[in-house]
Design an enzyme around this catalytic site. Structure first.
Site, mmCIF file in Angstrom:
data_model
loop_
_atom_site.group_PDB
_atom_site.id
_atom_site.type_symbol
_atom_site.label_atom_id
_atom_site.label_comp_id
_atom_site.label_asym_id
_atom_site.label_seq_id
_atom_site.Cartn_x
_atom_site.Cartn_y
_atom_site.Cartn_z
ATOM 1 N N GLU A 170 0.788 -1.239 0.000
ATOM 2 C CA GLU A 170 0.000 0.000 0.000
ATOM 3 C C GLU A 170 0.825 1.298 0.000
ATOM 4 O O GLU A 170 0.736 2.114 0.927
ATOM 5 C CB GLU A 170 -0.963 -0.004 1.186
ATOM 6 C CG GLU A 170 -2.025 -1.082 1.053
ATOM 7 C CD GLU A 170 -3.143 -0.966 2.072
ATOM 8 O OE1 GLU A 170 -3.002 -0.214 3.058
ATOM 9 O OE2 GLU A 170 -4.170 -1.645 1.890
ATOM 10 N N GLU A 281 -5.838 -7.830 -0.481
ATOM 11 C CA GLU A 281 -6.646 -7.566 0.709
ATOM 12 C C GLU A 281 -8.092 -7.280 0.303
ATOM 13 O O GLU A 281 -8.343 -6.480 -0.605
ATOM 14 C CB GLU A 281 -6.121 -6.361 1.498
ATOM 15 C CG GLU A 281 -4.786 -6.576 2.178
ATOM 16 C CD GLU A 281 -4.382 -5.379 3.045
ATOM 17 O OE1 GLU A 281 -5.281 -4.590 3.424
ATOM 18 O OE2 GLU A 281 -3.185 -5.220 3.316
#
Length: 504
Positions: A170, A281
């Protein structure tokens, strides 16, 4: 002979022939290769560096891993902190921390699973108590440090095909160009080590699938440049994350009414660029019917688009999650399934793939393929506009599909004077299979987002979109038959034999 053949045989033999044709084919789409969970715990307490084991952080439990393996999962994303793994930039790895991570990696891969290593650092490294954006302005942590780290880590797993490399979790708070540069450096380090396994690359803005082509984090964005990553082995997977709450952050219990529209731009980008994607995710609230329906729909969508989506890992599992709303870790000493597992995930765990039986290459373009046959399709679209010129339309639609306007042929443009709806019929010719697939999927895309073509200056779409498929070649190396599926040569021979018997 016909005179002595019983009536039942006259029916049975052609029926057997027809049935054999169906048994003599296999799915032309891809397959969900990676299915599993995040085993998150070694990255906990990122503010406590280096931290104290079993107080600030712990390592994944082999009992937990075994539970998910037994359920049919085969992939485990293993978050860790770069600072704990390598306390000094360019220095040796911390022996105890590496041992903790390596132990679970070996447990997974010894059982034919996949271990996806994930430095959970958000494109940062804490140095002397200060968080540095890797390769950022004024940063003391460079992309060369990152390349060196990955070269060292990957070199430890050269002979373990079950280990996958997720370069950085991320990235955010920097430019997409910097994310690109850092990820390219990490990939270069992996390949310089001699490792050949797939490398998973995330984009900017937390690598959201929903925001892959958004501009709120600046231009160029992920869709603009992340596809330019260069891997000499062409063995790259683009990892994205997607949650179902209002802001796609995964921080709320409630979910929006999910229809997968947030996934379509990323899916189209993968297809049109010939890339593979992975959802590293996603998660949703246990026992929430709306959220569980969203999760089920989401996984079905990935399966339906498995020519480009190769897998997923649910967020999250591990020993310290307790009452966390998205927790997939079982209760009662691994004997009671959580609702997300029982009601959703287990429905999508059939026919698992293990690391010993699968290839470590996810992208087929590295193989020698037959020349692509140019494909021409005729598309009919209705626009909410009174007039449009053939030239401007061809230019715009060519821009949308990334093909020269000379490959667009405007067949007709007609306008209903009462409704002011203009119908455009056009042909598009391309030998690029990914772009041909994008044309095929245009009706679905526009049905879910009538404003999709606004990005190239075209008006909203009204009514249904029709694509007349002239010809399609397979995404792999084999041609498609008239059913749109790959042939199994052995069973087709049997089919022909049956047909000969029938004729006889």
């Amino acid at each position: 002979t016909n005179e002595t053949t019983p009536a039942t045989m006259k029916v049975t033999l052609p029926l057997l022939f027809v049935l054999s044709l169906f048994f003599a084919v296999e799915n032309a789409e891809g397959k969900i290769l990676y299915r599993g969970v995040n085993q998150a715990c070694a990255e906990f307490a990122s503010g406590a560096i280096p931290g104290i084991p079993n107080k600030n952080y712990t390592f994944p439990s082999t009992k937990s891993v075994q539970y998910f393996l037994d359920k049919g999962m085969n992939t485990f994303r293993i978050p860790f902190l770069w600072e704990r793994m390598q306390p000094t930039l360019g220095g040796e790895f911390d022996a105890n921390y590496f041992k903790g991570i390596d132990g679970v990696v070996k447990y997974i891969t010894d059982r034919k699973g996949f271990a996806l290593l994930d430095p959970h650092n958000y494109i940062r490294y804490k140095l002397n108590g200060k968080s540095n954006v890797i390769n950022g302005e004024g940063s003391n942590v460079t992309k060369a440090h990152f390349k060196s780290f990955w070269k060292s880590l990957a070199s430890r797993y050269l002979n373990n095909a079950g280990v996958l490399f997720g370069l950085m979790n991320e990235p955010h708070g920097t430019t997409t160009q910097n994310v690109f540069d850092v990820q390219q450096a990490g990939l270069d380090g992996v390949r310089e080590s001699g490792a050949t396994q797939p490398v998973f690359i995330e984009g900017n803005a937390y690598s959201g699938a929903h925001s892959w082509n958004s501009t709120f984090y600046g231009k160029p964005n992920n869709a603009d440049i992340m596809g330019n990553i260069v891997d000499p082995l062409n063995n790259v997977v683009y990892e994205m994350h997607q949650y179902f709450d209002t802001d796609s952050s995964g921080s709320h219990e409630e979910c929006i009414k999910w229809d997968n529209s947030k996934m379509r731009t990323a899916t189209r980008w993968l297809r049109s660029n010939g890339k593979k994607g992975f959802i590293g995710e996603f998660g949703f609230t246990n026992g929430n019917a709306n959220c569980e329906a969203a999760g089920d729909s989401f996984l079905t969508y990935l399966e339906d688009n498995s020519d480009v989506w190769v897998g997923w890992t649910y967020w999250s599992a591990g020993p310290w999650w307790g009452d966390y709303m998205y927790n997939a870790e079982p209760t009662n000493s691994y004997t009671v399934d959580r609702s997300v597992m029982k009601n959703v995930l287990m429905k999508h765990l059939t026919d698992p793939v293990d690391a010993s039986s699968s290839t470590t290459t996810v992208n087929s373009p590295t193989t020698t393929t037959s020349p692509q046959v140019p494909t021409t399709n005729v598309v009919t679209i209705q626009f909410n506009i009174s007039t449009i010129s053939a030239t401007s339309f061809a230019t715009a639609i060519g821009q949308y599909f990334s093909v020269p306007s000379t490959q667009i042929g405007v067949v007709s443009i007609t306008t209903d004077p009462i409704s002011n709806v203009t119908t455009v019929k056009f042909s598009i010719t391309t030998s690029d299979q990914a772009k041909a697939n994008a044309v095929k999927n245009l009706p679905e895309v526009l049905e879910n987002n009538p404003k999709e073509l606004n990005s190239v200056g075209l008006p909203d779409v009204v009514g249904q979109v029709q694509v007349d498929v002239t010809s399609y070649t397979n995404k792999g190396t084999e041609p498609l038959n008239s059913f749109g599926i790959k042939s199994n040569p052995h069973l087709l021979v049997g089919s022909l034999l049956l047909f000969c018997v029938f004729l006889y």
